[in-house]
Every structure is written in C-alpha cells, then in structure tokens.
Scaffold this motif. Structure first.
Motif, PDB file in Angstrom:
ATOM      1  N   ILE A 268       0.838  -1.211   0.000  1.00 17.84           N
ATOM      2  CA  ILE A 268       0.000   0.000   0.000  1.00 17.84           C
ATOM      3  C   ILE A 268       0.870   1.257   0.000  1.00 17.84           C
ATOM      4  CG2 ILE A 268      -1.588   1.343   1.471  1.00 17.84           C
ATOM      5  CD1 ILE A 268      -3.007  -1.306   2.084  1.00 17.84           C
ATOM      6  N   GLU A 269       1.965   1.212   0.771  1.00 20.86           N
ATOM      7  CA  GLU A 269       2.899   2.349   0.769  1.00 20.86           C
ATOM      8  C   GLU A 269       3.499   2.533  -0.629  1.00 20.86           C
ATOM      9  OE1 GLU A 269       3.751   4.337   3.310  1.00 20.86           O
ATOM     10  OE2 GLU A 269       3.219   3.293   5.151  1.00 20.86           O
ATOM     11  N   LEU A 270       3.725   1.400  -1.324  1.00 20.92           N
ATOM     12  CA  LEU A 270       4.283   1.469  -2.679  1.00 20.92           C
ATOM     13  C   LEU A 270       3.293   2.120  -3.632  1.00 20.92           C
ATOM     14  CD1 LEU A 270       6.749   0.630  -4.399  1.00 20.92           C
ATOM     15  CD2 LEU A 270       5.579  -1.536  -4.868  1.00 20.92           C
ATOM     16  N   GLU A 271       2.020   1.855  -3.429  1.00 19.92           N
ATOM     17  CA  GLU A 271       0.982   2.471  -4.269  1.00 19.92           C
ATOM     18  C   GLU A 271       1.039   4.000  -4.174  1.00 19.92           C
ATOM     19  OE1 GLU A 271      -2.392  -1.085  -3.871  1.00 19.92           O
ATOM     20  OE2 GLU A 271      -2.775   0.917  -3.085  1.00 19.92           O
ATOM     21  N   LEU A 272       1.399   4.487  -2.993  1.00 19.83           N
ATOM     22  CA  LEU A 272       1.439   5.941  -2.798  1.00 19.83           C
ATOM     23  C   LEU A 272       2.502   6.593  -3.685  1.00 19.83           C
ATOM     24  CD1 LEU A 272       1.063   6.129   1.107  1.00 19.83           C
ATOM     25  CD2 LEU A 272      -0.724   6.272  -0.641  1.00 19.83           C
ATOM     26  N   ASP A 273       3.572   5.815  -3.973  1.00 20.93           N
ATOM     27  CA  ASP A 273       4.633   6.349  -4.837  1.00 20.93           C
ATOM     28  C   ASP A 273       4.192   6.416  -6.291  1.00 20.93           C
ATOM     29  OD1 ASP A 273       6.318   6.569  -2.672  1.00 20.93           O
ATOM     30  OD2 ASP A 273       7.186   4.572  -2.932  1.00 20.93           O
TER      31      ASP A 273
ATOM     32  N   VAL B  28      -2.517   2.824  -9.739  1.00 17.45           N
ATOM     33  CA  VAL B  28      -2.345   1.371  -9.777  1.00 17.45           C
ATOM     34  C   VAL B  28      -2.550   0.793  -8.370  1.00 17.45           C
ATOM     35  CG1 VAL B  28      -0.772   1.359 -11.737  1.00 17.45           C
ATOM     36  CG2 VAL B  28       0.150   1.596  -9.417  1.00 17.45           C
ATOM     37  N   GLU B  29      -2.905  -0.505  -8.323  1.00 18.36           N
ATOM     38  CA  GLU B  29      -3.070  -1.199  -7.048  1.00 18.36           C
ATOM     39  C   GLU B  29      -2.127  -2.395  -7.002  1.00 18.36           C
ATOM     40  OE1 GLU B  29      -6.991  -2.479  -6.032  1.00 18.36           O
ATOM     41  OE2 GLU B  29      -7.693  -0.466  -5.518  1.00 18.36           O
TER      42      GLU B  29
ATOM     43  N   LEU C 274     -11.590   3.696   1.472  1.00 16.65           N
ATOM     44  CA  LEU C 274     -10.699   4.755   1.962  1.00 16.65           C
ATOM     45  C   LEU C 274      -9.406   4.780   1.151  1.00 16.65           C
ATOM     46  CD1 LEU C 274     -10.893   6.764   4.415  1.00 16.65           C
ATOM     47  CD2 LEU C 274      -9.399   5.176   5.645  1.00 16.65           C
ATOM     48  N   SER C 275      -8.856   5.945   0.990  1.00 15.06           N
ATOM     49  CA  SER C 275      -7.629   6.089   0.199  1.00 15.06           C
ATOM     50  C   SER C 275      -6.453   5.382   0.877  1.00 15.06           C
ATOM     51  CB  SER C 275      -7.301   7.575   0.002  1.00 15.06           C
ATOM     52  OG  SER C 275      -7.062   8.182   1.262  1.00 15.06           O
ATOM     53  N   GLY C 276      -5.463   4.994   0.064  1.00 15.33           N
ATOM     54  CA  GLY C 276      -4.318   4.230   0.554  1.00 15.33           C
ATOM     55  C   GLY C 276      -3.524   4.924   1.627  1.00 15.33           C
TER      56      GLY C 276
END
Length: 462
Positions: free
Chosen positions: A175-180, A186-187, A422-424
């Motif tokens: 999930i932290e990677l998705e923020l990047d 992308v999910e 909810l957002s990541g």
C-alpha cells in the motif's frame, strides 16, 4: 542498550541450603571465573568446550573459599547469548556472599533485577513475551499457570502474533508502494486478499482478547468468599478444603471476626478461599468490623459460597430463602453456590425437603468431609478449562491484553476503511498503528521505560 559489563548474582533462592548457584554473564565472564578458579585436574577454563562442568576450588589469593563445580556456556549458545559461568557451591550464606563479594572486588558488577533475562532479550535469545513468560514460570504455583507459561516460553503466543504482523507488514509495504505511483492509479495490494487477512486478524485478536478472562483467573487464582450466619461451619469447611486446621473452629458464635484466606489447587486451577465473619445483627464493635469486611470480600470475590446449617434450619427454610434473595439482589452477576452443611444429621425425608425448596443446592458435611470433592468439581465448572485441554493460546499478561485491545481497535478502522474505499494513505496510517501494537507485544518496538517496568518485576539472578 547492551551493556558490556560482566554481571554476577545468586541464581538460587537466598538462604542456606545444600547447594547454591552463582551466575556470571558477560564478554569476560569466563576470564573472571578462570582467575579465581583452580581446577582439580589443572584445566584452564577458557580452553574448555562450551557446556562442560569442571571440579575445583574458588581461591581468593592463597585462601580457598569452597570446593565448587563450574559450568561454562560460551556465546552465543547460552541463556543470555553472552559467555555465562555458573558456579555451584555449598549453600552456606557465608560462602555465597564470600564468592559474590570476591567477584565484585575483581571488577564484576552486581546484576540488577531481571538483567540476565533482559540481556537474553537484547541479544535475540528470547522475544519480549517469552522473556515475560520466564517471570510467570518462576511464580507459577499450579498446573494451569505452569502450562501457560511453558507454552508462552516456547513462543506459542508470540509466534502467532509475529506471523500475523509479518503478513500485515507485507500488505502495508504494498500500500505504501501504491502511494509512490499515485498518479498512475495502480493497485499493488489485492484488496480481496487484504480483506481476508483483516478478517483473519480480527478473529485471532478477538480470541486472544477473550482468553484473557480465563488467563487472568488462572494466573491470579479465583477468589471464593464463604459466607453465612455465625456458627454454620464456614471455618470447618475452609479447613476441610485445605485439609488442615487453618481456621479456629468453636461452638461459640462469632469466633471468626476477621477474614482468613488460603489457596489450594483444584484441577490445576488456583482457588483462593476467604473465610468471612458470620453475617448477623451484633452490638460487638469488633465483630461489626468483621462483618463489614465480609461484604468487602464478597465484592472482591468471583464466586460466593453461601453456607447454612441444614440441621437447625430445616424447619424454617423461609429465612434461608430470604437471605439468598438478598445476596442475589445485591450481587446479581456473581455465581452463587448454596450449600447445606451438616447433612449427615438429616433424615432422607429432610434431605428431599431441602432439595425441593432450594434449587441447585449442594449437600455437605464439612466436619465429616462428605461432599467436599463434589464442591471442588462444582467450583472447577466455573472455569473454562477446555482452552487448557485444547492447548489454545491464553493471554495472562495485562500489558499484552492492553496492546491487543489497541491493535484490535486499529484493525477495525482498517476494516471499515477497506469497506468504505478509503484512500491508501489513510489506510496506511491505521495499518502502521496496528503494526506498532503487534510489535510492542513481541518486542520489535520497545523503549527504555517499557523494558525497565517489565524487568523490574523479576528477581535478581534471573
């Protein structure tokens, strides 16, 4: 936090005995021991293999203090993960102190409470929950508490938490990677799998939290108040349960003017019985104080035994029924065991009358020991011993319980967040909080104050 000092302490209980064990731990523990030890066969300790025992004498210059056995454990294969020496000497108080004082003069430091186990934790030999189980094992005084402590020391509790934490950490990373890659939308974390994991974590946390009710009882014992009017046999019952003359028994009403407590193990569970002053109207100041304490003890008890003299009450059971109603109304949530004492003096017809008038009544003769074993079985039925037989994980530590409650609260927030889309970035905050409380249990996350509070409760030498 790892201290390079060599520490020394008595590892066996203080006082005179056949033998005593003095433990040293630290990088230079074997060197310190070697300087004060003269082997019978001329061995040099530092050249010996780990996990070996050697006979010789502890020497202070030219003076021989004692003939001893010295066990050496070389790092990392020792309890603390450091070099450890255990000196088995004769159990004289004088000899113990002479040897300890000798090593202190030569540069060792006296170990603080729990420092050996703290070093084991800091050196990765135990996680924090396993280290705490060491103290529980030492203080265990019945089969159940011993069984739980052994299970926790083997990592039963912490390994379950660590596995869940690792799985949650993997999803948190995705999930932290998705923020990047927020702009690419992308999910990386499969939300369906994540929901399944959260459901599983919720189930495990709830089971562990619920187990604390049983665990707390097992660890601390179940307080059972024995109440009733004066001279109905409360003290005789206590003596029968304990199988010793613990309480004064007299035909004079009001003999017990204070509470008397003692503990026995029934089916591996500790029960703490409280013999209370008889409840009645009295002008005696001292007896009145005892009766006041009786009600205080009922407040503290988890089970209440109401005992009455069946021989003297059989013709007027209405008064007993009134007293029982008073107790039930005052303490509606407490299990109440109603016991008719002195049934050996009743006829079969009178016993039938008792059983028909008072539901769930237990028959007993404390003086003759009739019905005492049945009473113990009845008390045991109040405890969920099934979790012990199934070898389920049971939480006994209030610190773990608190961390589990907080982790559960944050996992619920994660669950709600997943259901509401909810957002990541917001999900990640709740996940990190849950991970924090998981880490607090096993020791991945600690601070000096936390460790100080935990290990201050240990005995010195452990």
């Amino acid at each position: 936090m790892i201290n390079k000092d060599t520490i020394v302490a008595l590892a066996t209980p203080s006082g005179a005995g056949a033998i005593a064990v003095i433990r040293l731990s630290g990088q230079d523990a074997i060197t310190f021991a070697e300087r004060q030890f003269k082997s019978i066969s001329g061995k040099v300790l530092s050249k010996q293999a780990t996990h070996t025992i050697h006979l010789g004498h502890i020497i202070d210059q030219e003076r021989t203090i004692d003939e001893v056995l010295v066990s050496i454990f070389k790092n990392p294969n020792s309890y603390t993960g450091e070099n450890v020496v255990e000196i088995s000497c004769h159990g004289s108080n004088y000899i113990q102190q002479e040897i300890i004082q000798l090593f202190l003069r030569k540069g060792c430091r006296m170990a603080s409470a729990g420092e050996f186990t703290l070093r084991a934790f800091l050196n990765g030999k135990l996680d924090l929950s396993q280290a705490e189980a060491v103290a529980d094992l030492i203080s265990s005084d019945n089969e159940a508490s011993h069984q739980i402590a052994m299970q926790q020391m083997r990592g039963g509790f912490s390994s379950e938490i660590a596995k869940l934490r690792e799985e949650l950490l993997n999803f948190a990373s995705l999930i932290e990677l998705e923020l990047d890659f927020a702009e690419e939308d992308v999910e990386f974390a499969d939300r369906t799998q994540f929901k399944a994991l959260v459901e599983r974590i919720t189930f495990v946390l709830k089971r562990l939290i619920d187990s604390f009710a049983v665990g707390n009882v097992i660890k601390n014992g179940i307080p059972v108040a024995i109440v009733g009017e004066p001279n109905v046999g409360k003290s005789t019952l206590l003596n029968a349960l304990l199988n010793e003359e613990r309480a004064i028994v007299s035909e004079i009403a009001g003999t017990t003017r204070d509470t008397i407590e003692d503990e026995i193990s029934v089916g591996g569970i500790g029960f703490r019985f409280i013999d209370t002053a008889g409840i009645r109207e009295t002008k005696d100041v001292v007896e009145s104080i005892g009766i006041k304490k009786t009600f205080e003890k009922i407040d503290q008890a988890q089970v209440v035994i109401y005992l009455f003299d069946s021989f003297n009450s059989i013709k007027n059971l209405k008064l007993i029924q009134i007293e029982l109603e008073k107790i039930k109304n005052k303490y509606p949530l407490k299990p109440l065991l109603v016991i008719a004492n002195k049934v050996d003096m009743l006829s079969d017809e009178e016993i039938n009358t008792l059983q028909s008038k008072i539901d769930g009544i237990e028959l007993l003769s404390a003086k003759k020991g009739i019905g005492v074993e049945n009473l113990k079985d009845k008390l045991l039925s109040f405890v969920n011993t099934g979790v012990l037989r199934n070898n389920d994980t049971i939480v006994t530590n209030s610190r773990h319980y608190d961390a589990l409650l907080k982790a559960f609260e944050d996992i619920q927030k994660v669950k709600e967040g997943l259901e509401s889309g909810l957002s990541g970035d917001l999900l990640a905050i709740d996940i990190r909080q849950a991970l924090y409380y998981f880490g607090e249990i096993t020791g991945e996350i600690t601070n000096d104050d936390l460790l100080g509070n935990i290990f201050a409760n240990f005995c010195i030498g452990k």
